[in-house]
Design a protein around this motif. Sequence first.
Motif, PDB file in Angstrom:
ATOM      1  N   GLN A 109      19.869   1.837 -11.822  1.00  0.00           N
ATOM      2  CA  GLN A 109      18.638   1.871 -12.613  1.00  0.00           C
ATOM      3  C   GLN A 109      17.426   1.533 -11.760  1.00  0.00           C
ATOM      4  O   GLN A 109      16.409   2.198 -11.775  1.00  0.00           O
ATOM      5  CB  GLN A 109      18.717   0.843 -13.765  1.00  0.00           C
ATOM      6  N   ARG A 110      17.619   0.433 -10.988  1.00  0.00           N
ATOM      7  CA  ARG A 110      16.516  -0.090 -10.195  1.00  0.00           C
ATOM      8  C   ARG A 110      16.093   0.931  -9.137  1.00  0.00           C
ATOM      9  O   ARG A 110      14.906   1.184  -8.927  1.00  0.00           O
ATOM     10  CB  ARG A 110      16.978  -1.406  -9.535  1.00  0.00           C
ATOM     11  N   ARG A 111      17.115   1.516  -8.472  1.00  0.00           N
ATOM     12  CA  ARG A 111      16.831   2.503  -7.423  1.00  0.00           C
ATOM     13  C   ARG A 111      16.038   3.673  -8.018  1.00  0.00           C
ATOM     14  O   ARG A 111      15.033   4.110  -7.461  1.00  0.00           O
ATOM     15  CB  ARG A 111      18.149   2.999  -6.822  1.00  0.00           C
ATOM     16  N   ASN A 112      16.468   4.145  -9.159  1.00  0.00           N
ATOM     17  CA  ASN A 112      15.789   5.260  -9.819  1.00  0.00           C
ATOM     18  C   ASN A 112      14.342   4.921 -10.133  1.00  0.00           C
ATOM     19  O   ASN A 112      13.439   5.705  -9.877  1.00  0.00           O
ATOM     20  CB  ASN A 112      16.493   5.615 -11.127  1.00  0.00           C
ATOM     21  N   SER A 113      14.163   3.709 -10.665  1.00  0.00           N
ATOM     22  CA  SER A 113      12.806   3.382 -11.104  1.00  0.00           C
ATOM     23  C   SER A 113      11.879   3.187  -9.901  1.00  0.00           C
ATOM     24  O   SER A 113      10.723   3.589  -9.923  1.00  0.00           O
ATOM     25  CB  SER A 113      12.821   2.179 -12.047  1.00  0.00           C
ATOM     26  N   ILE A 114      12.405   2.589  -8.803  1.00  0.00           N
ATOM     27  CA  ILE A 114      11.545   2.407  -7.625  1.00  0.00           C
ATOM     28  C   ILE A 114      11.190   3.773  -7.028  1.00  0.00           C
ATOM     29  O   ILE A 114      10.032   4.035  -6.666  1.00  0.00           O
ATOM     30  CB  ILE A 114      12.233   1.514  -6.562  1.00  0.00           C
ATOM     31  N   GLU A 115      12.211   4.646  -6.963  1.00  0.00           N
ATOM     32  CA  GLU A 115      11.953   5.968  -6.386  1.00  0.00           C
ATOM     33  C   GLU A 115      10.919   6.730  -7.209  1.00  0.00           C
ATOM     34  O   GLU A 115      10.052   7.413  -6.668  1.00  0.00           O
ATOM     35  CB  GLU A 115      13.260   6.759  -6.275  1.00  0.00           C
ATOM     36  N   GLN A 116      11.025   6.565  -8.518  1.00  0.00           N
ATOM     37  CA  GLN A 116      10.068   7.236  -9.406  1.00  0.00           C
ATOM     38  C   GLN A 116       8.661   6.720  -9.173  1.00  0.00           C
ATOM     39  O   GLN A 116       7.682   7.478  -9.139  1.00  0.00           O
ATOM     40  CB  GLN A 116      10.465   6.973 -10.859  1.00  0.00           C
ATOM     41  N   GLN A 117       8.623   5.391  -8.996  1.00  0.00           N
ATOM     42  CA  GLN A 117       7.329   4.738  -8.753  1.00  0.00           C
ATOM     43  C   GLN A 117       6.708   5.261  -7.461  1.00  0.00           C
ATOM     44  O   GLN A 117       5.521   5.616  -7.414  1.00  0.00           O
ATOM     45  CB  GLN A 117       7.594   3.236  -8.632  1.00  0.00           C
ATOM     46  N   ILE A 118       7.534   5.320  -6.398  1.00  0.00           N
ATOM     47  CA  ILE A 118       7.031   5.803  -5.103  1.00  0.00           C
ATOM     48  C   ILE A 118       6.569   7.263  -5.236  1.00  0.00           C
ATOM     49  O   ILE A 118       5.522   7.658  -4.716  1.00  0.00           O
ATOM     50  CB  ILE A 118       8.132   5.680  -4.024  1.00  0.00           C
ATOM     51  N   GLU A 119       7.349   8.036  -5.973  1.00  0.00           N
ATOM     52  CA  GLU A 119       7.034   9.452  -6.150  1.00  0.00           C
ATOM     53  C   GLU A 119       5.662   9.615  -6.826  1.00  0.00           C
ATOM     54  O   GLU A 119       4.839  10.434  -6.416  1.00  0.00           O
ATOM     55  CB  GLU A 119       8.135  10.073  -6.995  1.00  0.00           C
ATOM     56  N   GLN A 120       5.456   8.760  -7.850  1.00  0.00           N
ATOM     57  CA  GLN A 120       4.170   8.813  -8.572  1.00  0.00           C
ATOM     58  C   GLN A 120       3.017   8.453  -7.652  1.00  0.00           C
ATOM     59  O   GLN A 120       1.973   9.127  -7.611  1.00  0.00           O
ATOM     60  CB  GLN A 120       4.212   7.836  -9.742  1.00  0.00           C
TER      61      GLN A 120
END
Length: 468
Positions: free
Chosen positions: A31-42
Amino acid sequence: MKLGIRSQLSLFSLLLMLVVGSFAGLFLEHQRRNSIEQQIEQELSHYAAAARELVAESKAETVLQFDSLADRLGQATTSRITIIALDGRVLGDSNLTLNEVAAVENHGQRPEVLEALLHGKGIYRRYSTTIETEMLYVAIPFGAPKILGTVRTAKPLAEVDHAISELRLTLIFTGILALLLAILLSGLASHLLTGTLRKLIRHAKSLPAGSSSASDDIELLAGSFNHLAEELESHITELRRMERDQRQFIANASHELRTPVAVIRANAETLLDGAIKDEVMGPKLLQALDRNAGRLTLILADLLDLARIDAKQTHLEVTNLHLPEYVTRAVETLEALAQQRAIKININLEQTSSLRADPQALQQILLNLIENAIKYAPPAGSVEIKSQRQADRMLITVKDSGPGIPESCRKKVFQRFYRVDNGRSREVGGTGLGLSIVKALVEAMQGEVGVEAVEPTGALFWVSLPVS
Ligand code: ADP
């Protein structure tokens, strides 16, 4: 090696915690990995959008200008900024020097670049051969209305790994804490539980406190309950048998009592109707009435005896008795009957015959057996009474020369109201209860009773009682 319930419980809860903990950890990490990656992507998307505007407005034309713009943008956004011309040439890169930019390979085939030119935005995650690390790339085209190239922003994913390893550390730390707490609690719970279990086992087995040393409490408990269930089952079977016997007994007793009562009533009515004045019928009816009243008395007396023995109301006082005295007395009592039928009685007793019994019970046993022998022996037949010591038992036998008892009936003759030959029994005035009384009394005195056949004909009843 078998583990006790406490260790089993602790081990089980430990395993449970480990499994649940590992799954929860893996899930959280994902979950955490997904959310951080999403954040970086944004973040990268925003930077790219801002960079596009700046590049378009900058009016830069040379690689020197583009590269210095890329360097400044990179610094401001703390990300890697690459400006790529429409033909794939790298015009500037915040992570590369001017010389490096000139030498870097054409970026036209980079998937994020292709995607951006095709669809307006390209997002890719891959290993960068240029700076040798896993990166997330976001590229968008610049130049309007004519597209002049793409700006690409990128960040190393090492950041994500860093955040994840921090998360892992927190998880491991809290996991260890939870584990310690769980060990403590499960130890306490299993202690309380096994205490209760042990109490239960002791109850089930009726053992004195502290005598249980089983290695597997659950198995022991199961064993105890099985044992309990078996005991209950046999008790129930026994109760059912007793109930059946009792019903049978009541049916038999009613049947036995009905005949004499019916005869008494009928005769009394006939007498009252006038037959009492009839010189022939009167006395006959009265005699039959008396006979049946006598029979009724006999049956009731025997039934009462049995009921008392069953209810343990007959208090048996077992003492040392000299057998010959009792045999002599019984034979004397039955002498008239024997003489009537011309029966010869032989007595052959060990002179030292002394045994442990209740005086009245012994007398009743002997009277019943000897009376039967006299009654069932043929006229002028013989009866033999013997005693013989066998180890710690005195064996008393009463043998006659009558018809004997067929093998199939030998056990049943001791049952209440059982008769081998109904007609013959009634003819000799039997109630069908004598032998059952004998059996009940003998057994109440820790003795045994049985019957065997005699050659060529006759019955041999035996009683064994403890010697004194
Ligand atoms: P009863 O009063 O009918 O004699 P018992 O209980 O004494 O009742 O005996 C049960 C049955 O066993 C009798 O009805 C008879 O059929 C049989 N029996 C008892 N004793 C003898 C014997 N000595 N010889 C043959 N049959 C006997």
